[in-house]
Design a protein around this motif. Structure first.
Motif, PDB file in Angstrom:
ATOM      1  N   THR A   1       0.827  -1.207   0.000  1.00  0.00           N
ATOM      2  CA  THR A   1       0.000   0.000   0.000  1.00  0.00           C
ATOM      3  C   THR A   1       0.859   1.254   0.000  1.00  0.00           C
ATOM      4  OG1 THR A   1      -0.120   0.052   2.416  1.00  0.00           O
ATOM      5  CG2 THR A   1      -1.916  -1.077   1.236  1.00  0.00           C
TER       6      THR A   1
ATOM      7  N   ALA B   1       2.965  -5.854   1.453  1.00  0.00           N
ATOM      8  CA  ALA B   1       1.640  -6.454   1.577  1.00  0.00           C
ATOM      9  C   ALA B   1       1.349  -6.899   3.015  1.00  0.00           C
ATOM     10  CB  ALA B   1       1.503  -7.630   0.619  1.00  0.00           C
TER      11      ALA B   1
ATOM     12  N   THR C   1      -5.488   6.042   0.531  1.00  0.00           N
ATOM     13  CA  THR C   1      -4.659   4.840   0.469  1.00  0.00           C
ATOM     14  C   THR C   1      -4.795   4.199  -0.902  1.00  0.00           C
ATOM     15  OG1 THR C   1      -4.926   4.452   2.837  1.00  0.00           O
ATOM     16  CG2 THR C   1      -4.173   2.593   1.510  1.00  0.00           C
ATOM     17  N   PHE C   2      -3.636   3.981  -1.532  1.00  0.00           N
ATOM     18  CA  PHE C   2      -3.567   3.284  -2.812  1.00  0.00           C
ATOM     19  C   PHE C   2      -3.015   1.887  -2.558  1.00  0.00           C
ATOM     20  CE2 PHE C   2      -3.304   7.746  -3.803  1.00  0.00           C
ATOM     21  CZ  PHE C   2      -3.976   7.892  -5.010  1.00  0.00           C
ATOM     22  N   THR C   3      -3.478   0.908  -3.322  1.00  0.00           N
ATOM     23  CA  THR C   3      -2.962  -0.454  -3.226  1.00  0.00           C
ATOM     24  C   THR C   3      -2.183  -0.758  -4.497  1.00  0.00           C
ATOM     25  OG1 THR C   3      -4.840  -1.140  -1.872  1.00  0.00           O
ATOM     26  CG2 THR C   3      -3.570  -2.888  -2.941  1.00  0.00           C
TER      27      THR C   3
ATOM     28  N   ARG D   1       4.150   0.551   2.221  1.00  0.00           N
ATOM     29  CA  ARG D   1       4.252  -0.657   3.032  1.00  0.00           C
ATOM     30  C   ARG D   1       4.169  -1.887   2.147  1.00  0.00           C
ATOM     31  NH1 ARG D   1       1.138   2.897   6.095  1.00  0.00           N
ATOM     32  NH2 ARG D   1       1.823   3.190   8.249  1.00  0.00           N
TER      33      ARG D   1
ATOM     34  N   THR E   1       0.124   4.947   1.480  1.00  0.00           N
ATOM     35  CA  THR E   1      -0.812   5.734   2.267  1.00  0.00           C
ATOM     36  C   THR E   1      -0.354   7.181   2.270  1.00  0.00           C
ATOM     37  OG1 THR E   1      -1.175   3.804   3.665  1.00  0.00           O
ATOM     38  CG2 THR E   1      -1.978   5.902   4.492  1.00  0.00           C
TER      39      THR E   1
ATOM     40  N   PHE F   1      -1.340   0.511  -9.792  1.00  0.00           N
ATOM     41  CA  PHE F   1      -2.224   0.398  -8.636  1.00  0.00           C
ATOM     42  C   PHE F   1      -3.475  -0.387  -8.997  1.00  0.00           C
ATOM     43  CE2 PHE F   1       0.076   4.414  -7.953  1.00  0.00           C
ATOM     44  CZ  PHE F   1       0.632   4.146  -6.717  1.00  0.00           C
TER      45      PHE F   1
END
Length: 151
Positions: A23, A88, A47-49, A86, A25, A67
């Motif tokens: 992520t 996973a 927050t992007f994944t 961060r 954030t 993303f």
């Protein structure tokens, strides 16, 4: 980019690989001095994944992050100051400067409004210690009885 102490020896390509499925954030100003410290006084804005892989090939020094969704809805109102990446599993990898001007992460918006879409427009890695902010602004907050920073 401010990398955590545990990952400081990693190459840029290794750091990018660590972000697969992780992520990014985005927080408001008052970032911690290092990525090893917790985020305490900054508001969570979005927050992007990251997808897997998290990055495609670099073009002209500009990274191409991938993303799961871009844009994402803002979770709060504010102006971005930094972003924390961060893995996973939630382990912190690095902090990135974010916002307008000479920053690593630039958005299509200058400030965020809750529920409004937030889109990353560009992503560039800046070497450790190359952030444009003054060091005496790191980890700061307004405090009664303390003088304002002078230029």
């Amino acid at each position: 980019m401010n990398v955590t102490t545990d990952l400081a020896a990693c190459s840029l390509d290794e750091l990018k690989a660590l972000l697969d499925g992780g992520t990014l954030t985005v927080y408001s100003v008052a970032r911690p001095l290092t990525a090893d410290q917790p985020v305490e006084r900054s508001g969570l804005l979005a927050t992007f994944t990251f997808a897997a892989p998290a990055f495609t090939a670099t073009t002209d020094g500009v990274e191409t992050p991938v993303f799961a969704a871009n844009p994402v809805p803002a979770s709060s109102v504010g102006t971005p100051g930094f972003a924390r990446a961060r893995k996973a599993d939630g382990t912190v990898v690095a902090d990135f400067s974010a916002g307008p001007g000479e920053r690593e992460i630039k958005f299509s918006e200058v400030s965020f409004s809750q529920g409004a879409p937030v889109k990353i427009a560009s992503f560039t890695f800046i070497a450790e210690g190359g952030w444009p902010e003054r060091p005496d602004y790191y980890d700061t907050r307004p405090r009664t009885g303390y003088p304002m920073h002078s230029a």
